[in-house]
Design a protein around this motif. Sequence first.
Motif, PDB file in Angstrom:
ATOM      1  N   LEU A  18     -15.426 -44.704 -34.786  1.00 23.66           N
ATOM      2  CA  LEU A  18     -15.125 -43.278 -34.884  1.00 23.66           C
ATOM      3  C   LEU A  18     -15.285 -42.885 -36.348  1.00 23.66           C
ATOM      4  N   GLU A  19     -16.166 -41.915 -36.600  1.00 19.82           N
ATOM      5  CA  GLU A  19     -16.561 -41.556 -37.974  1.00 19.82           C
ATOM      6  C   GLU A  19     -15.995 -40.201 -38.374  1.00 19.82           C
ATOM      7  N   ASN A  20     -15.494 -40.103 -39.611  1.00 18.88           N
ATOM      8  CA  ASN A  20     -15.045 -38.797 -40.121  1.00 18.88           C
ATOM      9  C   ASN A  20     -16.143 -38.158 -40.974  1.00 18.88           C
ATOM     10  N   ASN A  21     -15.827 -37.047 -41.582  1.00 16.65           N
ATOM     11  CA  ASN A  21     -16.845 -36.320 -42.358  1.00 16.65           C
ATOM     12  C   ASN A  21     -17.275 -37.041 -43.625  1.00 16.65           C
ATOM     13  N   ALA A  22     -16.498 -38.049 -44.038  1.00 19.89           N
ATOM     14  CA  ALA A  22     -16.811 -38.776 -45.272  1.00 19.89           C
ATOM     15  C   ALA A  22     -17.585 -40.069 -44.979  1.00 19.89           C
ATOM     16  N   LYS A  23     -18.145 -40.172 -43.784  1.00 20.78           N
ATOM     17  CA  LYS A  23     -18.893 -41.365 -43.346  1.00 20.78           C
ATOM     18  C   LYS A  23     -18.023 -42.628 -43.349  1.00 20.78           C
ATOM     19  N   GLN A  24     -16.732 -42.426 -43.185  1.00 22.26           N
ATOM     20  CA  GLN A  24     -15.808 -43.558 -43.039  1.00 22.26           C
ATOM     21  C   GLN A  24     -15.548 -43.759 -41.549  1.00 22.26           C
ATOM     22  N   VAL A  25     -15.387 -45.025 -41.152  1.00 26.55           N
ATOM     23  CA  VAL A  25     -15.207 -45.287 -39.726  1.00 26.55           C
ATOM     24  C   VAL A  25     -14.013 -46.177 -39.431  1.00 26.55           C
ATOM     25  N   ILE A  26     -13.461 -45.971 -38.249  1.00 23.78           N
ATOM     26  CA  ILE A  26     -12.490 -46.881 -37.650  1.00 23.78           C
ATOM     27  C   ILE A  26     -13.276 -47.692 -36.618  1.00 23.78           C
ATOM     28  N   ILE A  27     -13.103 -48.995 -36.645  1.00 23.80           N
ATOM     29  CA  ILE A  27     -13.819 -49.882 -35.715  1.00 23.80           C
ATOM     30  C   ILE A  27     -12.843 -50.293 -34.616  1.00 23.80           C
ATOM     31  N   ILE A  28     -13.255 -50.163 -33.381  1.00 22.44           N
ATOM     32  CA  ILE A  28     -12.368 -50.563 -32.281  1.00 22.44           C
ATOM     33  C   ILE A  28     -12.958 -51.764 -31.552  1.00 22.44           C
ATOM     34  N   ASP A  29     -12.167 -52.829 -31.448  1.00 22.19           N
ATOM     35  CA  ASP A  29     -12.492 -54.043 -30.683  1.00 22.19           C
ATOM     36  C   ASP A  29     -13.824 -54.697 -31.061  1.00 22.19           C
ATOM     37  N   LEU A  48     -12.907 -48.351 -42.580  1.00 20.90           N
ATOM     38  CA  LEU A  48     -11.565 -48.185 -43.141  1.00 20.90           C
ATOM     39  C   LEU A  48     -10.573 -49.132 -42.487  1.00 20.90           C
ATOM     40  N   ALA A  49     -10.696 -49.261 -41.173  1.00 20.16           N
ATOM     41  CA  ALA A  49      -9.700 -50.040 -40.432  1.00 20.16           C
ATOM     42  C   ALA A  49     -10.297 -50.508 -39.104  1.00 20.16           C
ATOM     43  N   ILE A  50      -9.629 -51.508 -38.548  1.00 19.37           N
ATOM     44  CA  ILE A  50     -10.000 -52.031 -37.223  1.00 19.37           C
ATOM     45  C   ILE A  50      -8.796 -51.858 -36.312  1.00 19.37           C
ATOM     46  N   LEU A  51      -9.029 -51.363 -35.118  1.00 21.87           N
ATOM     47  CA  LEU A  51      -7.976 -51.284 -34.096  1.00 21.87           C
ATOM     48  C   LEU A  51      -8.332 -52.245 -32.974  1.00 21.87           C
ATOM     49  N   LEU A  52      -7.355 -53.013 -32.522  1.00 21.50           N
ATOM     50  CA  LEU A  52      -7.590 -53.989 -31.458  1.00 21.50           C
ATOM     51  C   LEU A  52      -6.733 -53.639 -30.242  1.00 21.50           C
ATOM     52  N   THR A  53      -7.335 -53.704 -29.060  1.00 18.08           N
ATOM     53  CA  THR A  53      -6.590 -53.328 -27.854  1.00 18.08           C
ATOM     54  C   THR A  53      -5.807 -54.502 -27.264  1.00 18.08           C
ATOM     55  N   HIS A  54      -6.396 -55.705 -27.310  1.00 22.04           N
ATOM     56  CA  HIS A  54      -5.710 -56.866 -26.721  1.00 22.04           C
ATOM     57  C   HIS A  54      -6.319 -58.153 -27.239  1.00 22.04           C
ATOM     58  N   HIS A  55      -5.759 -59.296 -26.840  1.00 17.33           N
ATOM     59  CA  HIS A  55      -6.051 -60.548 -27.544  1.00 17.33           C
ATOM     60  C   HIS A  55      -7.303 -61.283 -27.080  1.00 17.33           C
ATOM     61  N   HIS A  56      -8.007 -60.800 -26.072  1.00 15.54           N
ATOM     62  CA  HIS A  56      -9.162 -61.568 -25.583  1.00 15.54           C
ATOM     63  C   HIS A  56     -10.265 -61.652 -26.639  1.00 15.54           C
ATOM     64  N   ILE A  57     -10.896 -62.836 -26.671  1.00 13.94           N
ATOM     65  CA  ILE A  57     -11.831 -63.167 -27.754  1.00 13.94           C
ATOM     66  C   ILE A  57     -13.022 -62.216 -27.801  1.00 13.94           C
ATOM     67  N   ASP A  58     -13.453 -61.707 -26.649  1.00 10.74           N
ATOM     68  CA  ASP A  58     -14.605 -60.797 -26.661  1.00 10.74           C
ATOM     69  C   ASP A  58     -14.246 -59.410 -27.222  1.00 10.74           C
ATOM     70  N   HIS A  59     -12.988 -59.245 -27.628  1.00  5.84           N
ATOM     71  CA  HIS A  59     -12.573 -57.989 -28.274  1.00  5.84           C
ATOM     72  C   HIS A  59     -12.174 -58.199 -29.734  1.00  5.84           C
ATOM     73  N   ILE A  60     -11.893 -59.460 -30.091  1.00  6.02           N
ATOM     74  CA  ILE A  60     -11.406 -59.712 -31.462  1.00  6.02           C
ATOM     75  C   ILE A  60     -12.288 -60.704 -32.224  1.00  6.02           C
ATOM     76  N   GLY A  61     -13.343 -61.218 -31.570  1.00  7.74           N
ATOM     77  CA  GLY A  61     -14.152 -62.310 -32.139  1.00  7.74           C
ATOM     78  C   GLY A  61     -14.779 -62.014 -33.490  1.00  7.74           C
ATOM     79  N   GLY A  62     -14.992 -60.738 -33.845  1.00  2.00           N
ATOM     80  CA  GLY A  62     -15.631 -60.421 -35.122  1.00  2.00           C
ATOM     81  C   GLY A  62     -14.656 -60.120 -36.251  1.00  2.00           C
ATOM     82  N   VAL A  63     -13.357 -60.147 -35.949  1.00  2.00           N
ATOM     83  CA  VAL A  63     -12.366 -59.655 -36.919  1.00  2.00           C
ATOM     84  C   VAL A  63     -12.344 -60.471 -38.214  1.00  2.00           C
TER      85      VAL A  63
END
Length: 242
Positions: A18-29, A48-63
């Motif tokens: 999700l990108e704001n007007n300053a080309k900064q993004v929040i990364i999800i999963d 800017l930040a990463i948000l994680l929904t749950h612990h499964h590896i296919d959602h957090i593997g790049g963190v």
Amino acid sequence: MYKLHIIPVLKDNYVWLLENNAKQVIIIDPGAAEPVFNYLHQHNLTPLAILLTHHHIDHIGGVVRLQKEFNYIEVYGPKEIPLSIQYIENKDKLIIADFTFEIIPVPGHTLGHLAYYCQPYLFCGDTLISAGCGRVFEGTHQQMLNSLNKLAQLSDDTLICAGHEYTKSNLDFALNMLPNDTKISAYYNLICNKSITLPSILRDEKQINVFLRCKDKKIQNKFNFNNELDLFVFFRSQKDIF
Ligand SMILES: [Zn+2]
């Protein structure tokens, strides 16, 4: 105000930005790091930040790799995630720069599963998936049903940013259960040639997603049930073996 990006990774996962007007993004999963690096670089975006929904590896593997590359980055998620991150506990809002996310606990697929809502975007991981829902791995069916019902109360215009591209197989299942449903077959025709079918719109999900229609007395009667939960358990267990 915000711009949404979708990055397909692994076999059928999606990473969302999700990108704001300053080309900064929040990364999800971020289930993988490499495709995210490449995408950020190509589009000149700053995470800017990463948000994680749950612990499964296919959602957090790049963190871990993303944390190494961007050592300032903040990572948030539920306590079930075994990584060095900031746990979200007893918080209903998360504010990062000019982004505000409402935090919605949605237990069922996993016990700590969270959804993040930044109107109109809903990042719901493996809870609500277009035309379907995640498997009930850790919680009870009642918990999963409550979680889906909670999400269904959001505005009809909500964009469903789910963790997987499962839409076609979910619609196959839905048509197997309700073969005469014209809305489901029309939606199938609409998406069947698309490789990316997300985000979907909550208004459509209420019509095509059988897991959001378990309150419907006509459908309950068709399968000889007289309550929402029994029908939900039936659909979910049939889908598990479909
Ligand atoms: Zn999962």
